[in-house]
Each structure stands twice: as C-alpha cells, then as structure tokens.
Motif scaffolding. Sequence first.
Motif, mmCIF file in Angstrom:
data_model
loop_
_atom_site.group_PDB
_atom_site.id
_atom_site.type_symbol
_atom_site.label_atom_id
_atom_site.label_comp_id
_atom_site.label_asym_id
_atom_site.label_seq_id
_atom_site.Cartn_x
_atom_site.Cartn_y
_atom_site.Cartn_z
ATOM 1 N N HIS A 129 4.188 10.641 -10.823
ATOM 2 C CA HIS A 129 3.144 11.177 -10.060
ATOM 3 C C HIS A 129 3.096 12.746 -10.388
ATOM 4 O O HIS A 129 4.029 13.223 -10.844
ATOM 5 C CB HIS A 129 3.208 11.010 -8.579
ATOM 6 C CG HIS A 129 4.402 11.493 -7.828
ATOM 7 N ND1 HIS A 129 4.295 12.437 -6.980
ATOM 8 C CD2 HIS A 129 5.671 11.074 -8.190
ATOM 9 C CE1 HIS A 129 5.653 12.823 -6.898
ATOM 10 N NE2 HIS A 129 6.463 12.179 -7.508
ATOM 11 N N ASP B 293 -7.562 -2.279 -7.422
ATOM 12 C CA ASP B 293 -8.353 -1.131 -7.288
ATOM 13 C C ASP B 293 -8.405 -0.877 -5.836
ATOM 14 O O ASP B 293 -9.218 -1.582 -5.015
ATOM 15 C CB ASP B 293 -9.722 -1.570 -8.036
ATOM 16 C CG ASP B 293 -10.192 -0.383 -8.698
ATOM 17 O OD1 ASP B 293 -11.031 -0.674 -9.354
ATOM 18 O OD2 ASP B 293 -9.762 0.582 -8.562
ATOM 19 N N SER B 294 -8.324 0.453 -5.460
ATOM 20 C CA SER B 294 -8.310 1.027 -4.191
ATOM 21 C C SER B 294 -9.143 2.296 -3.977
ATOM 22 O O SER B 294 -9.110 2.869 -2.916
ATOM 23 C CB SER B 294 -6.914 0.940 -3.744
ATOM 24 O OG SER B 294 -6.228 2.092 -4.686
ATOM 25 N N GLU C 46 -2.175 -2.638 -10.353
ATOM 26 C CA GLU C 46 -2.930 -1.912 -9.463
ATOM 27 C C GLU C 46 -3.980 -2.815 -9.132
ATOM 28 O O GLU C 46 -4.991 -3.311 -9.657
ATOM 29 C CB GLU C 46 -3.393 -0.634 -9.822
ATOM 30 C CG GLU C 46 -3.910 0.245 -8.949
ATOM 31 C CD GLU C 46 -4.312 1.717 -9.513
ATOM 32 O OE1 GLU C 46 -4.333 1.984 -10.521
ATOM 33 O OE2 GLU C 46 -4.666 2.548 -8.328
ATOM 34 N N ASP D 226 -6.423 8.247 -7.692
ATOM 35 C CA ASP D 226 -4.941 7.772 -7.405
ATOM 36 C C ASP D 226 -3.896 8.858 -7.390
ATOM 37 O O ASP D 226 -3.968 9.980 -7.972
ATOM 38 C CB ASP D 226 -4.525 7.080 -8.709
ATOM 39 C CG ASP D 226 -5.528 5.673 -8.933
ATOM 40 O OD1 ASP D 226 -5.580 5.142 -10.158
ATOM 41 O OD2 ASP D 226 -5.989 5.149 -7.719
ATOM 42 N N TRP D 227 -2.971 8.704 -6.473
ATOM 43 C CA TRP D 227 -1.809 9.673 -6.732
ATOM 44 C C TRP D 227 -0.658 9.069 -7.553
ATOM 45 O O TRP D 227 0.130 9.849 -8.297
ATOM 46 C CB TRP D 227 -1.152 9.858 -5.295
ATOM 47 C CG TRP D 227 -0.504 8.858 -4.780
ATOM 48 C CD1 TRP D 227 -0.910 8.064 -3.877
ATOM 49 C CD2 TRP D 227 0.806 8.596 -4.649
ATOM 50 N NE1 TRP D 227 -0.146 7.203 -3.241
ATOM 51 C CE2 TRP D 227 1.261 7.478 -3.905
ATOM 52 C CE3 TRP D 227 1.927 9.127 -5.227
ATOM 53 C CZ2 TRP D 227 2.281 7.009 -3.579
ATOM 54 C CZ3 TRP D 227 3.286 8.855 -5.250
ATOM 55 C CH2 TRP D 227 3.522 7.466 -4.346
ATOM 56 N N THR E 64 -4.709 6.390 -0.838
ATOM 57 C CA THR E 64 -3.974 4.849 -0.959
ATOM 58 C C THR E 64 -3.967 4.236 -2.465
ATOM 59 O O THR E 64 -5.144 4.076 -2.919
ATOM 60 C CB THR E 64 -4.488 3.984 -0.116
ATOM 61 O OG1 THR E 64 -4.738 4.642 1.569
ATOM 62 C CG2 THR E 64 -3.785 2.623 0.166
ATOM 63 N N ASP E 65 -2.804 4.089 -2.772
ATOM 64 C CA ASP E 65 -2.879 3.010 -3.918
ATOM 65 C C ASP E 65 -2.125 1.923 -3.774
ATOM 66 O O ASP E 65 -1.051 1.786 -3.093
ATOM 67 C CB ASP E 65 -1.823 3.842 -5.071
ATOM 68 C CG ASP E 65 -2.697 4.857 -5.692
ATOM 69 O OD1 ASP E 65 -1.919 5.775 -6.459
ATOM 70 O OD2 ASP E 65 -3.919 5.051 -5.546
ATOM 71 N N TYR F 176 -0.683 -1.779 -4.995
ATOM 72 C CA TYR F 176 -0.178 -2.497 -6.206
ATOM 73 C C TYR F 176 0.403 -3.847 -5.590
ATOM 74 O O TYR F 176 0.790 -4.096 -4.569
ATOM 75 C CB TYR F 176 1.054 -1.768 -6.642
ATOM 76 C CG TYR F 176 0.754 -0.619 -7.533
ATOM 77 C CD1 TYR F 176 0.320 0.455 -7.290
ATOM 78 C CD2 TYR F 176 0.609 -0.835 -9.032
ATOM 79 C CE1 TYR F 176 0.038 1.612 -7.785
ATOM 80 C CE2 TYR F 176 0.436 0.090 -9.862
ATOM 81 C CZ TYR F 176 0.105 1.299 -9.409
ATOM 82 O OH TYR F 176 -0.417 2.270 -10.406
ATOM 83 N N ARG G 9 0.835 -1.118 -0.193
ATOM 84 C CA ARG G 9 -0.081 -0.135 -0.054
ATOM 85 C C ARG G 9 1.059 1.121 -0.062
ATOM 86 O O ARG G 9 1.833 1.380 0.802
ATOM 87 C CB ARG G 9 -0.833 -0.029 1.155
ATOM 88 C CG ARG G 9 -1.930 -1.043 1.484
ATOM 89 C CD ARG G 9 -2.936 -0.855 2.367
ATOM 90 N NE ARG G 9 -2.563 -0.963 3.748
ATOM 91 C CZ ARG G 9 -2.982 -2.123 4.375
ATOM 92 N NH1 ARG G 9 -3.672 -2.980 3.862
ATOM 93 N NH2 ARG G 9 -2.404 -2.365 5.611
#
Lengths: 234, 162
Positions: free
Chosen positions: B162, B133-134, B131, B138-139, B100-101, B103, B88
């Motif tokens: 980013h 999905d969260s 990724e 996304d940042w 939060t992203d 992967y 995370r």
Amino acid sequence: MKPKHTLLFFISLLCSPSLLLAQEQTSLVTDSMSTATKYGLRLGFDLAKPIRSLVEDGYSGFEVMGDFRVYKKFYVAAEVGNETKERIEANLNSTTSGSFLKLGADYNAYNNWFGLNNAIYFGLRYGFSTFKQELISYEIFATDHTFPPTTIYNSEEFSGLSAHWAELIFGVKTEVLTNLYLTLNFQLKRKLTEDKPENFDNLFIPGFNRTYDFSEFGAGFGYGVSYLIPIFKK
Amino acid sequence: MNKKIITILSLLLLLNGCTKDDICPEGTASTPLLIIRFNDVENPLDLKSVSKLTIETDYDPSVTLYTDVTTDSIAIPLQTGSNNTRYRFIMNKGLVDEITDIYSFDYERNDIYINRACGFKTTYTEFTAEEVDSGPVDWIIYLIILDPIIEDETKAHITILH
C-alpha cells in the motif's frame, strides 16, 4: 487301690498302644478320603462386560473364557470376546468395534488346603484383536473465536485394523459350589504392535480397553464365572 | 495378601482415571491464522505500517476483528466450515477519507488429527485472494500471496502493498 491292681493297670496301659497301633495300620489302608485332584476343562464367561453393557452408555461386549490344568499348578488359558465402544464427545465422536483373542498360561501360587480347589494366580497372555474404527464427527480445534465452532460430519470408516499386546494377570479363583468357580482378576497390558488409521488413532482396542496417547500400557479387570468339566483325576 | 490386592486395585483404578491425555494442553498448535504483512508499494521489501485500520468480516452480521489499529503485520482467522472467507479492510473508518477494500479468500481445507483431547485442526492449501469490487479508490495496491499453504503461524502468508 491295692498296689497289685495299680501295677496291673499301668502295665496294661503300656501294653495296649501296640494293640492300637496294629489297628491304625489297617485303618490307614481303608481311608475313604480321596487325595486325587481334578483335571478338566473349565469354561465360563465374564460378568463384568455384560454388566458394563447395561450400565455404561455406548459400550457393549462379552467374553468367554476357558482354562485347562496341564500339570499340578500350571494351566493353559484363553479368552475370546467381542467389544464395541462409542466415544461421544463434542470434539470427537467415534466408534470402535471388533473381537479379540487372548492365549496364555496361569500359575497357581496358592497352596490349597486338602480338598480345596481355590487359586491365587499369576498369568501371562498374548492378546490379539481385529477391529474397525468409525470416525463420525469432530469439532475443529481453533483458539480464535471470531467464527462459531465448526463441526464436521464426515463419516469415515477404517476397517481391517489389528493390534497385538502382552498381558500380565493377577487373579483369584474360588470354588463356590462343586466345580463352579468365581474369578476376579486384574490385568496389566502393554501394546506390542498396532495398526493406526491414517490421520486418526485407536482410542479403544477390543480386549485391550482404552488406549493412552502417551503410553503403550493399559489396564483392565475381569469378573467371571466358570464351570469345571472333570475329565480325569490324578 | 489383602494389602497387595488393594494396592494393585488402586493402581489400576488410577490408570483408568484422569490422565494427561484427557486435557488439551495450552499452547498446542491449533488451526493457524492467516498472517498478513504490510509492505511499501514503492519499496516492496520494506515493511510499512498501516494506521487506523479496521478489519471486519464481510457478512451480515459482521464481526469486527480490529478497530483503528496501527501495525505492520496482523493475523486473521479463516473459516473452518467453508472454503471461502471474505473480509473488509477499512482505512480511516468513520472519517471523511474512509476507504474500504473487500477481499475474498478461497482455499482448500485439510483436517489434521492432533490427539484425542485436542481433536482435529484445519490447515489450508491452494490459497488465493480476489478483490471484490468495492469502489473507485483502493488503499491496497497489490495483495501478494507469499505461501499458498497455511499450516502454521511462523511467517507471513500474504503481503499487502500500500
């Protein structure tokens, strides 16, 4: 004493040695002590390896040895045996097992007193071993400790491996009972060729003992008992 | 003669004792970490620092590697007992604009023998990232794999734009 008798006494003393000399010559010819040295096949087995098998976890082995005097102080010699060694450590767990044969010659550098058959000897050997390695498990080396350490159990066997080496031996053989000898020797070894398993190493070679990452040399010792089967005398 | 025997005996005992190949030297290259570089999505060749970045493993229980760091590159470990590791990447954790992203990294592992003291290390190949999905925001705009083979820590393996 009367001067005449004294003179007679001394004259007889002077004359008698010649008589004694005559006697000695005949006694030399009939001397009963044998000056012959025994030539024969000496066979025996190593005691250090069976003791190590009992005392050390994960080791078992035996060795049979023999030598034969070819000329005065020179002997041809051979040792043959089998060894199995487990290395049980958290980071690496493996087993080596196989047999070895060593052929060579010994030179007795000791001048025995008459009738004794002891030896302080130097020897050379050419050693050869065929063996297999089994890699049982290992722990992955990682300096980061975020995740708990991983141990991989991926039993892999590398068979048909072989190694050759040269050995220099220094030892002592003592005749403790008639024709029964005890041997103690120290061995300095150098690897000549070696089949290394792919992505692994030979941590131990039967007959050579443990190997070292940074050196081709190794060492060992032997303690054995052997019996001389007399064949002829010279 | 006795002295000679004792000298040779001690020499051989010494050889059978502790030698330098019983210790794994510090600094020996071990299992490599994943090196991440942070670049500017508008100028992908330029490094762009992240600030207040928190990295945690995406498992229960989670392990926090970094908390609120500011950096333009970072190194994180990949699991040696599995072909997958999930992380995370949290920006501004605990604040109102927290993003939060998550992967998931997939790879193949190769165990390489180093020596008898250090044992085996793992290197990674066929590295891919996906990724998980969260959320709507996304940042991390792009995650680009620079090198799918992770064998050492000399250069970055992936870059996050980013």
